[in-house]
Every structure is written in structure tokens, then in C-alpha cells.
Design an enzyme around this catalytic site. Structure first.
Site: not given
Ligand code: GLN
Ligand code: ZN
Length: 793
Positions: A18, A21, A460, A589, A671, A722
Site C-alpha cells: 500500500r 496509499k 446500528g 464483500w 444504503c 454523509h
Molecule cells: N449496521 C451498520 C451500521 O450502522 C450498517 C452499515 C451499512 O449499512 N453499511 O454501521
Molecule cells: Zn447504510
């Protein structure tokens, strides 16, 4: 050189350790000069080229120095970075190309300039910077630094092949700022590329490569548009070939047209017979489904042998050792029809550099023998090409034998065929994927779980502070004992629960402090997954991820989350959600196995989650959330393949969640907001409540839900997490009001757009208070309306 015998379709740029980076981050923090950054970038390019040459690759793809993303490089090459970065000063005296700070401003934004959008590159986990064009865009070639990089590489003696993002793909992925169609610019962009090729003719280069992965997609909504676009693309490439011939003298540079992530037939059908010298195609994607039943004679029927074929038989996207026997059979069969060279199915961008250094695998030679990372794949290409040309050495035959043995071992291992797991998946019935009707569940839940109207919750995670990260790191290296680590996490959970009570949220979470990453956390505890030590791949720019390897039959040796949950629930009378990552995301992922259908793998993960849900309920959970942020990412590139994907994706989610009794409320989270095409799917998941991103798009998605007749619970994000900005009360009130315009109050939940792990506590607390206040205001309004007689229109 007339033909390419051995090559790879593209190169990674982040560096084996990396290095890029680290160099980027130092430069951004002003801890390194531009000269240091550019020296590192050039060294990485040269070292990798040398490595490829030394390994027997006879045509070495190169991007020149690439600091962030190849699509962004293309925008810089043609001087079409957004207008708003054009005033950023040059950096010319510092050894960097003069556009470099404009490049970074486009990619990352500055204090006063917003960054360009970034989005997923086809169906991979790599992200590119979306070009911003308009109908007046002119492509002004600025290739001085590229040419000097290429020049310095040819001087070293590497047989380099510059790689460009093809005009069709570049424009298809671009957006316009004036509502015009970016593809209108196709002819102009081909002309600009023609100017670049004219300059290349001065260098000692035999081949140039154009990547057109867009040709593996549906290309257009209807046949007429598709045919028209393909005809224009054909005309464009014909012109490029003519340019190469006109400026090339005796030995003009040859053009390699490369596609990947799908079938090469469209490209060959559309572009054969115009002087392109070779087609590079992906012979891996889509063939896993056949699971070894290769029908080589029927492969790539579009290819007549007129052009050379670079057969991508080594998987550039996954980490499995190639079945060299099967690959050689494919190559030999194709070689009967025309000239064939060996390549990877796509760029090696998507796999880690090397297995060397993965010392934990020394204790697991079986698993190690199944794997091939970047440098191992390069060696496979070289071996295959010598075998194909009957130039193999003793070492090549030994490598061949070892590969065949590894493939057999993987096929026959207990770990890929665990009879307990197999028996259980064989016994799955349709009933296991079905809950009672929603109305019945809703009634049971209303009785069992105490909730106000318009309940508030979060997704979460809570802020992952430096202390949390430090504790996890110290635990990993043994500086914190198990007990000390548990203590630290419990303290964090306690804090998070107290804060949520203070803020007045209705459904609480434990905050996920113990999770580094929502997939890795689970994969580290499930059998069938392996975590690499250094298996980094670039996600975007300087950001790298280390996907786990899902190599075998998955099962859950013990509960995964119940202790943390039980502790959190013990601290409060309000319901705490049990938080799990869904089966599709657990695959998306990771590097997944290619020896069985994805749906089978997903069902194994689903059963592990199903057991976990049982345990969570036994530990007192009334609500369980199963996140599926990746469900849209895996959507196949071609419409015709989407229904089959959605069937197993939905099926595995339902298998995971349908063991829950009526009174257990199942939530899911996604998301993104552009899921108009997936609305049917969201209904089919049949989660009692679905939280989605909605704040930035102003609740637009809710109208689509209403039109679809969505009857389940929905939690639109009313705070865009965000950015660190704290939304005003009136802003959130407004969003709640427009949500109520589309969704009946009985269906509506209120929550942020996504998890809060990247946020700080200051904005988190303030914004959640605004959210809770908005819920109170809305509840009063709803109660008033309910009391008032209904309006008759
Ligand atoms: N439960 C995860 C969090 O709150 C959900 C994250 C996601 O949707 N990428 O981070
Ligand atoms: Zn999300």
C-alpha cells in the site's frame, strides 16, 4: 513483436505494501512533497512492469503514473475536470504533473469545492470518479506527463502497452450537468484519442489497449439504440486504427480491444473486421455457473480467428488457483480456430498482490494450495502460455501437476463439503423461507413490543472514536487481555445506551464498537471464512479493503453477538435491536467460492444467521435487524440475468429471517435511495421494517414505494449522515412531513440515513435530538388529524 503470448488485462496501482496509499496520505497531510509522491508513484509503476517482464509476461499493460483512479486520469488527460477546480494553482515546480491538485480536488473536494460523485465500477467493489460533462465539452489533449512516463518505461526495456478507458465506456459512465446525453460526445472523444495515438507513434511501443467493459452490459434499452451506438463505436475504432496506420510507418502500433466482467461476444461481433489486432475477453465470468462443465467448442462463437484472441482464462477478480488442466483445454480448443494468447479475465486491480507474507496460511497448507493472488496468477499465465506453445519447462509441468492436485484437494475436502452443513441445506423447504402474513405479525408485535407511533431508531453503529479503534488494535496484538478488551467495549456500550436514552430514541442499539467492519466481524467468527493478513485491494483512491475469503462450507461454531446484545439490553427497558449482516452482503464483500452456485453459499450463511436470531431472541431481543446494504451491488449487469440473482438473494434473506416468531420484529437496512428497480424486491424480502437512505433525495423514493403499494414498515433516512452538518429543525420537520405525504403514519419509522460510525459525537447527539423532536411534533399532528373527521375529496 507480432503477437502477444502472455499478458494480464490490467495492473493494480496501490503497491504491494500500500505504498501509494501512504504516499498520498503523507502528501495530503503536507508531510511529504509532491516530488516524493510522484517518485513513489513512478517507482511502483516501474517495479510492477519489471516484475511482469521477469515473470514471462511479454506485453506489459501500463497506466503510467496513476494517483487515484483511471477514469479520473482520463478526465485529466482530456482536460475535462470540473470547471470548479480549474482555478486551483499549478504544482509544476514540485515534480508533479501540473494538474495534480486539481485531480485531488475533484476526487476529494476541498473546504469550498465539493468532490465529484464516486460510484461503483460495474459490479465490482472498486469505485471510480464520475466525469462531469456537458454538450459543449471539448476534449483538449494534455498528455505530456503520460508521454514522459511511457517514455521512461520504454527506456527501461519493458515491452509496455498503454491502457486507456475506451470512449464508449468513459461516456456511458459519465454524467452531464446540462441534461444532455454524454454519448453525443462519442465522435469528439474518438477524435481526441486519435490525437493521443498520434503522439504515441513516436515511442517504442507495439500495442495499445482500449478497455470497453461497457460492451458486456445491455448497452441500451432497445435494439435500435443499441445497434446505432455499436455502429458509431465501430466507426470510431475504425478511425483510430486508420490513424495508427497513417502515423505508424512500417510497423504501426496494434490495437487491443479489451472487455471484462462478462461475455466478449458483443465486442467481437460489433468490432471485428476493421483492423483491430486483438480482442481480450473474460472467459471466467459466467462460466462458474457451469461449474467445470466447460463446453469449449461452443465458447465465444463470435470469434472467427481473424484477430488474435487474448483468452482471459485466469480469474483476475477472485483469488482461486486456476485449474490449469481445464484452462489449457480451453486454450487448445480455441487455438484450433485462430491465434490465441493467454491473459487474465480482467485487471489484477481486484486481487491482492501476493500470497507471500500470508504467514498464517503456513499452518494451513491445504487452504493455501487452493489460492492464487496477483503474482501467483501472473505465474499461471506464463506457465499456460508456454504449455500452449509447447515450450514448457520441467518447472512448468511441476506447476501444472501441483495445480491439478490442488483443484482435486479443494473439490474433495471436508471443508468444502461438510456433511452436517450439506444435510441441513438439503432439508430446506419453501416453508423455511416464509413467515406468517404481515398483518398477523404486525398484530403480534404491537402486543409484544411497546412502541409509540412514528418510532425513532438508528441504523446500528455509533461514532467509532479513536479510543475504540485503539482498544481493538491493542486487543489484536495482545496488549489488551480478553477481559480488559471486553471491559472497554462494555463501557462504550453503556455510554451509547445512556446517550440514546437521554436523547429519547425509542428503539436502541448497542452501537457496534466491537466491529471493525460489518462483514469482517462475522467472517472472523464463522467457519468457512479465512481472514488474510495483507490481502489489501483498492476500493477507491487511497482507500483499501481486505475482503475475507469464503472458501468452504459455512457454519456457526458458537453464538456471534449475543453477549454484547444481552449486556446492552440489561441496561435499559427500551427494546435494543440485535444487529446482523445479511447473507448477500456477507458474500458481496468477500472473495467467494466459485465451485458452487452463489445461492447455495448464501443459504449456508443464512442458516448461520437463522441460528443466531434464535439465540438473540432467547437472550431477550424483540427486534432483529439484518443489514443488506450490498443487495443492489450484486445485481447482474445484464437485465436478463437479474431475476435469477434476485431469487436467490431474496431467498437467502428470507431463510435467515423466517425462523423468527410472529412477535419478533425483523428490520433490514439498505444504503441507497435509487432502488426504483428494486422496489418489488424490497417487498419480497418481507422485513417488517426497512430503513433506507432518503434524506438527500428529499424522500423521492417514498412516492415510488406508495405507487408500488408497499405495505410494510419503512424508515426513510431524515438525516443525511454523509456530512458532519447538523440539520436544522425545520429541515427535518419538513422531511418528516413529506414522508407522511407518501406513507401512512402506521407504517412510518424515523431514523438517520445510515450508521454513524464515521460521525463525531457532537453532530451525532445534536442531530439525533433534532430527529426525536421532529418525531414528537409529527406525532401531535398525526393525533390531531386522527381526531378530526376525514376530509372527503
Ligand atoms: N449496521 C451498520 C451500521 O450502522 C450498517 C452499515 C451499512 O449499512 N453499511 O454501521
Ligand atoms: Zn447504510
Amino acid at each position: 513483436m507480432s503477437q502477444i503470448h502472455a499478458t494480464v488485462a490490467g495492473v493494480p496501482r496501490i503497491g504491494p505494501n500500500r505504498e501509494l496509499k501512504k504516499a498520498l496520505e503523507s502528501y495530503w497531510k503536507e508531510k511529504a512533497t509532491g516530488r516524493e509522491l510522484s517518485t513513489t508513484a513512478l517507482r511502483l509503476v516501474n517495479d510492477y512492469s519489471d516484475q511482469l517482464s521477469a515473470a514471462g509476461i511479454d506485453s506489459v499493460p501500463t497506466l503510467g503514473r496513476s494517483y487515484y483512479d483511471a477514469v479520473l486520469d482520463t478526465s485529466a488527460l482530456f482536460n475535462v475536470l470540473p470547471e470548479r477546480v480549474q482555478n486551483i494553482a499549478d504544482h509544476a515546480n514540485d515534480g508533479l504533473p501540473c494538474y495534480i491538485d486539481r485531480l485531488f480536488a475533484t476526487a476529494r473536494g476541498t473546504a469550498d469545492i465539493p468532490a465529484s460523485a464516486m460510484t461503483k465500477w460495474f459490479d465490482t467493489n472498486y469505485h471510480y470518479l464520475v466525469p462531469e460533462l456537458n454538450q459543449d465539452t471539448d476534449f483538449r489533449v494534455d498528455d505530456a506527463s503520460l508521454l514522459s512516463d511511457l517514455q521512461s518505461q520504454t527506456v527501461r526495456g519493458d515491452k509496455i502497452r498503454p491502457v486507456f478507458v475506451g470512449p464508449l465506456t468513459y461516456l456511458a459512465l459519465a454524467k452531464t450537468t446540462d441534461g444532455s446525453d454524454a454519448l453525443e460526445l462519442l465522435e469528439k472523444l474518438f477524435d481526441a484519442y486519435g490525437r493521443v495515438l498520434t503522439h504515441l507513434a513516436k515511442l517504442d511501443i507495439d500495442w495499445v489497449q482500449f478497455d470497453e467493459p461497457y460492451l458486456v452490459t445491455d448497452i441500451a434499452d432497445n435494439d435500435k439504440d443499441r445497434a446505432e451506438l455499436l455502429a458509431r463505436t465501430r466507426a470510431g475504432y475504425r478511425k483510430l486504427v486508420n490513424t495508427l496506420t497513417a502515423v505508424g510507418g512500417e510497423q504501426p502500433i496494434k490495437l487491443l480491444l479489451q472487455t471484462y466482467y462478462g461475455d466478449g461476444d458483443t465486442a467481437i461481433n460489433a468490432l471485428s473486421g476493421i483492423g483491430i489486432s486483438a480482442f481480450g475477453v473474460d472467459l471466467v465470468t459466467g462460466r462458474q455457473a457451469e461449474l467445470g462443465q466447460h463446453q469449449d467448442a461452443e465458447l465465444l462463437l463470435s470469434w472467427t480467428g481473424e484477430e488474435q484472441l487474448l483468452a482471459g482464462v485466469v480469474d483476475g477478480r477472485n483469488i482461486w488457483r486456476t485449474d490449469l488442466a481445464a484452462a489449457l483445454a480451453t486454450l487448445r480448443s480455441l487455438a484450433q480456430r485462430g491465434p490465441v494468447g493467454v491473459s487474465t479475465s480482467c485487471s489484477l486491480l481486484h486481487v491482492p498482490y501476493t500470497l507471500e507474507g500470508e504467514t498464517t496460511l503456513d499452518d494451513d497448507p491445504e487452504l493455501k494450495s487452493w489460492l492464487a493472488f496477483g503474482s501467483e496468477k501472473i505465474a499461471e499465465v506464463a506457465v499456460l502460455s508456454r504449455l500452449l506453445r509447447n515450450e514448457a519447462t520441467e518447472a512448468d509441468y511441476a506447476a501444472f501437476e501441483a495445480a491439478v492436485q490442488a483443484v482435486t484437494s479443494r473439490r474433495e475436502s471436508q471443508r468444502t463439503h461438510n456433511s452436517l452443513v450439506r444435510d441441513r441445506t438439503a432439508g430446506i423447504t419453501d416453508a423455511d423461507r416464509r413467515r406468517s402474513p404481515f398483518a398477523q405479525r404486525a398484530a403480534a408485535q404491537a402486543e409484544h413490543i411497546e412502541l409509540p407511533p412514528l418510532p425513532t431508531t438508528t441504523i446500528g453503529s455509533f461514532p467509532q472514536t479513536d479510543e475504540i479503534r485503539r482498544a481493538r488494535a491493542q486487543h489484536r496484538v495482545g496488549e489488551l487481555t480478553e477481559a480488559q478488551y471486553t471491559e472497554a467495549m462494555k463501557n462504550e456500550i453503556k455510554l451509547v445506551v445512556e446517550k440514546q436514552e437521554e436523547i429519547g430514541l425509542d428503539v436502541l442499539v448497542h452501537g457496534e464498537p466491537e466491529r471493525n467492519d460489518m462483514v469482517q466481524y462475522f467472517s472472523e467468527q464463522l467457519e468457512g471464512y479465512h481472514s488474510t493478513q495483507y490481502g489489501w485491494v483498492q476500493s477507491y483512491g487511497s482507500r483499501c479493503v481486505r475482503p475475507p475469503i469464503l472458501y468452504g462450507d459455512v457454519h456457526r461454531p458458537q453464538p456471534l453477538t449475543t453477549d454484547w446484545f444481552a449486556y446492552a439490553q440489561s441496561l435499559t427497558n427500551k427494546p435494543v435491536k440485535g444487529m446482523l449482516t445479511g447473507p448477500v452482503t456477507m458474500l458481496a464483500w468477500a472473495f467467494v467460492r466459485d465451485d458452487q452456485p452463489l445461492g447455495t453459499t448464501a443459504d449456508q450463511v443464512a442458516l448461520a444467521l437463522r441460528d443466531e436470531i434464535d439465540d438473540l431472541v432467547a437472550a431477550g431481543a424483540q427486534i432483529i435487524q439484518v443489514d443488506e446494504p450490498a443487495i443492489r451491488e450484486l445485481l447482474p449487469l445484464q437485465k436478463i440475468q437479474q431475476p435469477a440473482y434476485l431469487e436467490w438473494a431474496v431467498g437467502s434473506f428470507r431463510l435467515a429471517t423466517s425462523g423468527a416468531a410472529d412477535e419478533t420484529q425483523v428490520h433490514t437496512h439498505m444504503c441507497y435511495s435509487q432502488f426504483n428497480e428494486l422496489i418489488g424486491t424490497v417487498s419480497e424480502l418481507d422485513a417488517d421494517v426497512t430503513s433506507i437512505e432518503a434524506a438527500r433525495a428529499g424522500m423521492g423514493v417514498l412516492a415510488a414505494l406508495r405507487d408500488h403499494g408497499f405495505e410494510l414498515g419503512v424508515g426513510p433516512g431524515v438525516w443525511d449522515i454523509h456530512s458532519p452538518r447538523i440539520p436544522s429543525q425545520s429541515e427535518v420537520d419538513g422531511l418528516v412531513q413529506s414522508a407522511l405525504d407518501s406513507v401512512p403514519p402506521t407504517q412510518l419509522w424515523l431514523n438517520p440515513d445510515c450508521g454513524l460510525k464515521t460521525r463525531g459525537w457532537v453532530e451525532t447527539e445534536a442531530s439525533l435530538k433534532v430527529l426525536v423532536q421532529a418525531a414528537h411534533t409529527a406525532r401531535e399532528k398525526v393525533a390531531e388529524n386522527a381526531a378530526a373527521p376525514a376530509l372527503v375529496h
